[in-house]
Design a protein around this motif. Sequence first.
Motif, PDB file in Angstrom:
ATOM      1  N   PRO A   1       1.052  -1.106   0.167  1.00  0.00           N
ATOM      2  CA  PRO A   1       0.127   0.171   0.538  1.00  0.00           C
ATOM      3  C   PRO A   1       1.055   1.227  -0.233  1.00  0.00           C
ATOM      4  O   PRO A   1       0.714   2.543  -0.721  1.00  0.00           O
ATOM      5  CB  PRO A   1      -0.957  -0.351   1.003  1.00  0.00           C
TER       6      PRO A   1
ATOM      7  N   ALA B   1      -5.615  10.794  -3.512  1.00  0.00           N
ATOM      8  CA  ALA B   1      -6.337  10.200  -5.050  1.00  0.00           C
ATOM      9  C   ALA B   1      -5.733   8.712  -5.649  1.00  0.00           C
ATOM     10  O   ALA B   1      -6.233   7.696  -5.951  1.00  0.00           O
ATOM     11  CB  ALA B   1      -6.524  10.812  -6.532  1.00  0.00           C
ATOM     12  N   GLY B   2      -4.549   8.797  -5.636  1.00  0.00           N
ATOM     13  CA  GLY B   2      -3.732   7.406  -6.062  1.00  0.00           C
ATOM     14  C   GLY B   2      -4.176   6.598  -4.565  1.00  0.00           C
ATOM     15  O   GLY B   2      -4.922   5.119  -5.528  1.00  0.00           O
ATOM     16  N   ALA B   3      -4.712   7.000  -3.733  1.00  0.00           N
ATOM     17  CA  ALA B   3      -5.474   5.990  -2.838  1.00  0.00           C
ATOM     18  C   ALA B   3      -6.797   5.145  -2.870  1.00  0.00           C
ATOM     19  O   ALA B   3      -6.877   4.195  -2.667  1.00  0.00           O
ATOM     20  CB  ALA B   3      -5.041   6.562  -1.099  1.00  0.00           C
ATOM     21  N   TYR B   4      -7.211   6.507  -2.944  1.00  0.00           N
ATOM     22  CA  TYR B   4      -9.301   6.037  -3.696  1.00  0.00           C
ATOM     23  C   TYR B   4      -8.891   5.003  -5.028  1.00  0.00           C
ATOM     24  O   TYR B   4     -10.199   4.224  -4.822  1.00  0.00           O
ATOM     25  CB  TYR B   4      -9.753   7.322  -3.595  1.00  0.00           C
ATOM     26  N   THR B   5      -8.180   5.454  -5.707  1.00  0.00           N
ATOM     27  CA  THR B   5      -9.044   4.648  -7.219  1.00  0.00           C
ATOM     28  C   THR B   5      -8.045   3.615  -6.845  1.00  0.00           C
ATOM     29  O   THR B   5      -8.717   2.138  -7.078  1.00  0.00           O
ATOM     30  CB  THR B   5      -7.805   5.281  -8.081  1.00  0.00           C
TER      31      THR B   5
ATOM     32  N   VAL C   1      -8.256   1.057  -3.814  1.00  0.00           N
ATOM     33  CA  VAL C   1      -9.094   0.828  -3.586  1.00  0.00           C
ATOM     34  C   VAL C   1     -10.183   1.101  -3.922  1.00  0.00           C
ATOM     35  O   VAL C   1     -10.865  -0.536  -3.970  1.00  0.00           O
ATOM     36  CB  VAL C   1      -9.165   1.638  -2.021  1.00  0.00           C
TER      37      VAL C   1
ATOM     38  N   ILE D   1       0.105   3.917  -3.262  1.00  0.00           N
ATOM     39  CA  ILE D   1      -0.703   4.630  -3.474  1.00  0.00           C
ATOM     40  C   ILE D   1       0.785   6.009  -2.383  1.00  0.00           C
ATOM     41  O   ILE D   1       0.193   6.458  -1.939  1.00  0.00           O
ATOM     42  CB  ILE D   1      -1.646   4.221  -1.987  1.00  0.00           C
ATOM     43  N   GLY D   2       0.458   6.511  -3.965  1.00  0.00           N
ATOM     44  CA  GLY D   2       1.423   7.510  -3.350  1.00  0.00           C
ATOM     45  C   GLY D   2       0.225   8.906  -2.611  1.00  0.00           C
ATOM     46  O   GLY D   2       1.487  10.265  -2.424  1.00  0.00           O
ATOM     47  N   THR D   3      -0.425   9.212  -3.388  1.00  0.00           N
ATOM     48  CA  THR D   3      -1.465  10.366  -3.216  1.00  0.00           C
ATOM     49  C   THR D   3      -2.431   9.990  -2.514  1.00  0.00           C
ATOM     50  O   THR D   3      -3.335   8.407  -2.674  1.00  0.00           O
ATOM     51  CB  THR D   3      -1.259  11.115  -4.433  1.00  0.00           C
TER      52      THR D   3
END
Lengths: 398, 569
Positions: free
Chosen positions: A28, A36-40, A42, A32-34
């Motif tokens: 993770p 937005a990236g995290a949400y994407t 997930v 997931i660097g940002t």
Amino acid sequence: MVLPRVSVVLERLRSWSGRAAGAASDLPGFVIGTPAGAYTVVLLALAALVATTTMVAGRYFAEREAMARHHYESGLALARTGERPEAIAHFREALSLQRDDGRTQLALATTLLDEGRPREASTYLSDLLRTDPTNGLANLTRARVARVLDEETEAELYYQRAIYGTWAADAQARRLDTRFELAEMLLANGRRARVLGELEQIKADAPADLDVARRVGRLFQQAGAPERAADEFRLVVAERSNDGDAWAWLCQVRFTLGEYADAMTAGERALAIRPDPGTVDRVDAAREVIALNPAARRLSSRERERRGRALLERVLATLDRCLDPAEGAASASLEQQREAARALLARRPQRSVDAAEEVLTLSEDLWQATVGICPAARADDRVVTLLMTRLLSQGGTP
Amino acid sequence: MSAWERISRVRAWSMSETQRFLLLSVLIGVFAGLVVVCFHIAIDRLSWNLLGTPLGANRLGTVFSPMLGAGLAALIVQFVFRAARGSGVNHTKSAIYISDGYIPSGAVFGKFLACSVSIGSGNPLGPEDPALQMGAGIASMLGRAFRLTREHMRLIAPVGAAAGIGAAFNTPITAVLFVIEEVVAGWNAGVLGSIVLAAVSAVVVSRAFLGNEPLFGVPEFTLTHPSELIVYAGIGLVAGLLGAVHIDALTRLRAKMLEAPERLRILQPLVAGLVVGLAGLVVPRVLGAGYPVIDGALRGEFGWQPLLVFGLVKAALVTFAFASGTPGGLFAPTLFVGAMLGGGMGALAQTYWPVPTSDPSAYVLVGMGTFFAAFFRTPMTSIFMVFEVSATYEIILPVMIANTVAYLVSRSFQRDGVFDIVSHQDGTPLPSPEHERHRARLRVEDAMVPADKVVTLGQLTRVAEAVEQVAQSAEPLALVAQPPRGWTPVSRDELAERGSIDGLETVGAIVRDRPVRGVHPDEPIDLALRLLSMQPAVPVVSRSRPLRLLGVLTVRGVLDAYARIQPPG
């Protein structure tokens, strides 16, 4: 030497798995660097998981359903051949795979009831009725369970629900059968008035059905309503003149009603189709009663007196058999009546209406005195008992 | 600026930590629900293929599958996914108290694989504890992905744990209560809402796939006669004793097995699995989680002899399997043993009790919760669990009586809970929620010095006079009244110093500008400790009349109070 090699392999496996687990746990973080990236990521993972679960669940439930069906059908086959414990095991397995399957619940409950396990059957029926309270067959089965458990009020309630419930096929016939079953239960419990009510309702539902008329007639008869029973049997024999049973039953009820001529006629029709000892007995008794009756219509006074004297003779014989000589003489008035009867029988027959009337009156008085002091006399001479009962109740022609 | 950077800077992505935590809770619930659904399916499919239907139909599979399944599962957790070893409850607690919410992702995958194999192959363990750990692991993964703060990361694991249990049991209330009672050990307002959200989301997802039906088909319950409550209390007594025995036997055997050399430990699950398989050949109903058997017991399928046999055999096999290290949980077996025990006693009561009793199925239901209370020491959870599973309010009275008796009896014979002992055996002693609940909570009134032993001064009292009065008192301080606000403490040394240096004539002048801080006798002592760091003593005043002095709290007094409840050594 094998053990050290195994331990080396295991150690390498452990080391590899540790590195893999470490990389996986860091996944993770470095992917997931940002935000937005995290949400994407997930959401993508969620979508993949939903898709996988949906696919897996779809196949799983299809397989479950197939297995449940297989067990259900196996259970049915075993139940038909009387292998109830095995059938129950299959039904249970089917239910564990599809708990809300009403037909399996019903099949299991029915088989459990047949196997003598009504309480367990009722739990499955309760489940079924909770989800499908108007299920006619389920309510009927529940009523039967209640009957076995001696819960009369509950049984009646469920029978009523079954009658007004929904049926998959042959609804009219199933409802009628259910009413009959209810009537039989009420009859067994001595609730005559309710039985008659149910039978009237059955007649209202199927006024022209002869098979229904036969069953209703029998139940009327058992419920002590011979007139209604006779109506039904007459209806049947009017359309089915070769129904031997109906004729025999008609003979029976006519005999009960004291209508011996009609009983004899019906009995003879029955015997012509299918002889049976009961009907033979009734026909013979009816014939004897008719032949002995001094109050029959269109008899000459000579014949009337002859019959009266024969009746008096038989009544006197009954009294003589009834009285125990060891007990001493009967009462003075009874002794007087006996003497009068003997005297009347000793004199020559007189061909007059008055004489016939005198004989009949004396017979009646003597009979009443006889049964008053000796109730067992009723069983002594069946023909005399039937005739005297009729004469005393109506004073008319049997 | 790249397109990705522009997207990242959109305000909508930038939620507050609290908002992210709540959103996460729902996501955790959804993820956990989906994973638990797959877990449930995996167990069933393995069971059908290895053991056959009905259970035990495949005789060869019945004998050898538990052994092979236990062995494979043990290999998975010992060599591939080591983070998946052990109890899910303890892992979640470790995440809170030790690792700041960190649970390796391998724990989720490992638990899924290992436990679906071990339970699906027939080992008599349950899926709820693995589901709890998977939920906690998922929560940890998502928490790291969303970069929660340390404070929130510590609390994320119980959120996932509640989601896992809720999905596995299909009981959201039970899930929440269990996590609060056993994992979090308190009504933490900060996390309660999230726990509830996660549990509800998980249950919604699991019901969407697995249906709305409760775990068991429960017949209608009625209390036939009030004297039955004695029978239920009796069940509580027996369950309490058996619960204590079960905890002791299981943990002792586990300790013995842990003493074996590590390279031989892989054999233990194999042996346990073989024993399970052989027992399953004779009594196939003890295999697996056992829910269909509980269902059958609730419907009166078995007489009291088979019920008691199932219960005892299951308890023995579970003890052996769990102690040997076979992956799997204890929830389902505990419900099973309790159900059999309750049903057996209920059937006996139906025969021998002098007045008519309820159907034995009622006792099965109560027995389930009672043994759960005795074994896991979570009385509130066990009461609500029975209520939630049965949806019958009338059962609440017998359940409360039986569960309370069982809990108290179990606790009196076995002081420590199973999770506490297991955590000690694993070398990571964790706080015990049960001990926390029963720990004496000191209040101010337990540590205060009564008002009549303290010197009290008016504002106009001369300093010299005050020094003389304090010198004669046992306490080296005095309290100065400052109406209408309250009292202010002043120490002996301060009186002497200020009086001589500043030449102040009245004590009022010393304390004039000081804040008035006091506590009430019923307040927890923790509150007073904070004030003691700022002043030499804390006045204890009445709630209704702030000027009514009841006593004073000092550091010495607090230490003495703690020493009284926990003597040294």
